[in-house]
Design an enzyme around this catalytic site. Structure first.
Site, PDB file in Angstrom:
ATOM      1  N   LEU A   1       6.478  20.804   3.880  1.00 11.16           N
ATOM      2  CA  LEU A   1       5.617  21.608   3.020  1.00 11.16           C
ATOM      3  C   LEU A   1       5.071  20.744   1.889  1.00 11.16           C
ATOM      4  CD1 LEU A   1       7.561  25.006   2.791  1.00 11.16           C
ATOM      5  CD2 LEU A   1       5.534  24.482   4.149  1.00 11.16           C
TER       6      LEU A   1
ATOM      7  N   ASN B   1       5.900  19.511  17.698  1.00 18.24           N
ATOM      8  CA  ASN B   1       4.898  18.787  16.906  1.00 18.24           C
ATOM      9  C   ASN B   1       3.797  19.716  16.400  1.00 18.24           C
ATOM     10  OD1 ASN B   1       6.181  16.370  16.944  1.00 18.24           O
ATOM     11  ND2 ASN B   1       4.915  15.423  18.505  1.00 18.24           N
TER      12      ASN B   1
ATOM     13  N   LEU C   1      11.769  11.403  17.785  1.00 20.05           N
ATOM     14  CA  LEU C   1      11.986  10.477  16.665  1.00 20.05           C
ATOM     15  C   LEU C   1      10.731  10.294  15.804  1.00 20.05           C
ATOM     16  CD1 LEU C   1      10.564   7.503  17.333  1.00 20.05           C
ATOM     17  CD2 LEU C   1      12.567   7.242  18.768  1.00 20.05           C
ATOM     18  N   ARG C   2      11.007  10.048  14.520  1.00 22.58           N
ATOM     19  CA  ARG C   2       9.922   9.782  13.573  1.00 22.58           C
ATOM     20  C   ARG C   2       9.838   8.284  13.314  1.00 22.58           C
ATOM     21  NH1 ARG C   2      12.679  13.589   9.239  1.00 22.58           N
ATOM     22  NH2 ARG C   2      14.385  12.968  10.585  1.00 22.58           N
TER      23      ARG C   2
ATOM     24  N   LYS D   1       8.365  19.633  23.360  1.00 21.45           N
ATOM     25  CA  LYS D   1       7.901  18.521  22.531  1.00 21.45           C
ATOM     26  C   LYS D   1       6.568  18.868  21.858  1.00 21.45           C
ATOM     27  CE  LYS D   1       6.940  14.490  20.869  1.00 21.45           C
ATOM     28  NZ  LYS D   1       7.229  13.137  21.120  1.00 21.45           N
TER      29      LYS D   1
ATOM     30  N   GLU E   1      11.196  13.089  23.345  1.00 18.65           N
ATOM     31  CA  GLU E   1      11.656  12.285  22.217  1.00 18.65           C
ATOM     32  C   GLU E   1      11.132  12.887  20.913  1.00 18.65           C
ATOM     33  OE1 GLU E   1      13.754   9.589  22.129  1.00 18.65           O
ATOM     34  OE2 GLU E   1      13.494  10.376  20.103  1.00 18.65           O
TER      35      GLU E   1
ATOM     36  N   LYS F   1       1.808   6.562   7.073  1.00 15.89           N
ATOM     37  CA  LYS F   1       2.852   7.065   6.178  1.00 15.89           C
ATOM     38  C   LYS F   1       3.683   5.858   5.744  1.00 15.89           C
ATOM     39  CE  LYS F   1       6.515   8.084   9.474  1.00 15.89           C
ATOM     40  NZ  LYS F   1       7.501   9.043   9.935  1.00 15.89           N
TER      41      LYS F   1
ATOM     42  N   CYS G   1       1.437  10.662  16.820  1.00 16.78           N
ATOM     43  CA  CYS G   1       1.892  11.864  17.536  1.00 16.78           C
ATOM     44  C   CYS G   1       1.140  13.140  17.186  1.00 16.78           C
ATOM     45  CB  CYS G   1       3.381  12.076  17.289  1.00 16.78           C
ATOM     46  SG  CYS G   1       4.381  10.941  18.228  1.00 16.78           S
TER      47      CYS G   1
ATOM     48  N   VAL H   1       9.091   4.369  21.018  1.00 14.20           N
ATOM     49  CA  VAL H   1      10.069   5.202  21.712  1.00 14.20           C
ATOM     50  C   VAL H   1      10.922   4.360  22.661  1.00 14.20           C
ATOM     51  CG1 VAL H   1      10.317   7.076  23.391  1.00 14.20           C
ATOM     52  CG2 VAL H   1       8.744   7.327  21.478  1.00 14.20           C
TER      53      VAL H   1
END
Ligand code: UDX
Length: 470
Positions: free
Chosen positions: A267, A225, A153-154, A221, A151, A337, A277, A11
């Site tokens: 999905l 999430n 962001l991914r 936030k 924040e 990921k 996160c 971040v």
């Protein structure tokens, strides 16, 4: 504007580099001297697409320092972007964050001009109000105002999410809100030249800027999430039902996703969410609710479903191979990921742990996370830098992270090199051409292999908390 950013994690660093790219004068601060030295020579502490490229453009506007007081002295805005990892009870650990906040307030005493202290770390509701109180107790109330600026962001898309966000949220009083509106003006109005490799989404002309109170900004936030985590756990449960009744979760997700009240994103059924996160923030929100006297039952179920979902791959591989002792199993993908080398709460860890517990020989591959994985996995796991070596003679491949290089292999090649061309796809990511050429099992997608209802009650029970192996 002159900006100091405290903390150079995903971040902090992405925020600092992006603001410098937009023309602000930024100093990024971290207590880790070797990290700062690396950054001074242009080396990033983690893999994040596009960050290196925009850092090269931003170079004249950015400095890196270990001295918080020096950086804060000259800043109009000071961002706190310090990690808030989970304590064992789920509460966020705020030690480093509070220490940075105190040091910042201390350093602002010597500053003549006004400043805004902006919190970007994910913190319990009320934390920014608490910092505002400390500011006032230090006699700085007229000069310093505190804002919460969560924040969204991914990882893997951090630069794109920062330059092209869905919304900017600021919680705080008028001076703080106006300073941040000015800081983000070029993002709000999308008035900057798009960097190479990061085209502006065609629909994006103006980014919504929402000014609210600090507590609402903070909870937004967690709510964002938790909601996304809920979508994932929901579709995973639908997938588990599909497996038992012979339906296909892809079709179900596509059909429900076309309803704009539901929406099609998040999905994708699989082995559940990981990362820095979702696991941490869902547990933190559960803790925040609990300590406020509220039992957040839905959120508890979301977490429970996700903890169990990781082990579905093990149930599926055992159903095929009977026992795993001495058998070579390929684990494809280790990071939580694709497009990141981050191993935090990666489902690969408990999956490998389960395979080892059953005596399997684990051969794991990842395009970029092997170095980070090596620190977390025992030496008995074979970490292969060549995908071929992981697959060769394996009796099954478990796809844990949907890196693109796994998705379009030639089925003929898979049949030739594996002892048994059995793929258990923990991300439902393989395309139909590959699926049809190998022995394929997904999660809630292969109606032809739906489980015998008599077997359905058998489930694996392992420790549900993340465990590190070394
Ligand atoms: C997330 C949020 O998206 C971001 O807004 C927030 O600021 C930080 O947390 P990140 O953790 O980087 O970002 O990853 P994200 O892309 O959201 O994926 C999180 C996890 O959910 C991954 O493990 C991913 O594999 C999983 N996931 C995501 C699914 O299992 N199914 C989906 O449909 C989407």
């Amino acid at each position: 504007m002159r900006v100091a950013v405290i903390g150079t994690g995903y971040v902090g660093l992405t925020t600092g580099v992006s603001l410098a790219f937009l023309g602000h004068q930024v100093t990024c601060v971290d207590v880790n001297e070797s990290k700062i030295n690396q950054l001074k020579s242009g080396i990033l502490p983690f893999y994040e697409p596009l960050l290196k490229e925009i850092l090269a453009v931003a170079q004249p506007n950015i400095a890196f320092s270990v001295s918080l007081p020096d950086a804060v002295q000259h800043a109009d805005l000071v961002f706190l972007a310090v990690g808030t990892p989970a304590n064992p009870d789920g509460s966020p650990h705020l030690g480093d964050f509070f220490s940075a906040a105190h040091q910042t307030i201390q350093s602002l005493r010597n500053k003549e001009t006004p400043a805004v202290l902006v919190n970007k770390s994910t913190v319990p509701v009320g934390t920014s109000d608490q910092i505002q109180e400390w500011v006032e107790q230090s006699g700085l109330g007229l000069k310093v105002s505190v804002a919460s600026n969560p924040e969204f962001l991914r990882q893997g898309r951090a630069v794109l999410d920062t330059l092209y966000p869905d919304r900017i949220v600021v919680g705080g009083d008028e001076p703080a809100v106006e300073a941040l509106r000015q800081l983000y003006a070029d993002i709000i109005g999308q008035r900057f030249a798009e960097p190479a490799g990061a085209p502006r989404p065609s629909h994006l002309h103006e980014v919504p800027f929402l000014a609210v109170d600090r507590r609402s900004a903070e909870i937004s936030k967690y709510a964002a999430n938790a909601f996304l985590a809920m979508k994932i756990s929901f579709i995973n449960e639908i997938a588990n039902v599909c497996d038992r009744v012979g339906a296909n979760v892809h079709h179900a997700a596509q059909i429900i996703g076309l309803d704009p009240r539901i929406g099609s994103s998040f999905l994708q059924a699989g082995i559940g969410y990981g990362g820095s996160c979702f696991p941490k923030d869902t547990r933190a929100l559960q803790y925040i609710a609990e300590t406020s006297g509220y039992d957040f039952k839905l959120l508890s179920a979301v977490i429970e479903v996700n903890n169990a979902q990781k082990f579905i791959l093990l149930d599926k591989v055992r159903a095929e191979l009977r026992h795993l002792r001495g058998k070579k199993i390929a684990v494809l993908g280790l990071s939580f990921k694709p497009q990141t080398d981050d191993m935090r709460e990666a489902p690969s860890i408990p999956v490998i742990q389960g395979l080892l517990a059953e005596g399997a020989e684990v051969y794991a591959h990842d395009p970029i996370a092997l170095d980070n994985a090596r620190k977390l996995l025992p030496p008995s796991v074979h970490l292969e830098s060549r995908l071929h070596d992981a697959l060769e003679d394996a009796e099954a491949a478990l796809l844990v992270t949907d890196w693109p290089e796994y998705l379009n292999l030639d089925p003929e090649y898979i049949r030739q090199i594996m002892r048994r061309p059995l793929w258990i796809d923990g991300r439902n990511a393989l395309g139909p051409a590959v699926r049809s050429g190998i022995e394929y099992r997904g999660i809630g997608v292969d109606a032809a292999h739906f489980a015998d209802p008599a077997q359905n009650k058998k489930e694996t029970h392992y420790e549900t908390e993340p465990q590190y192996l070394v």
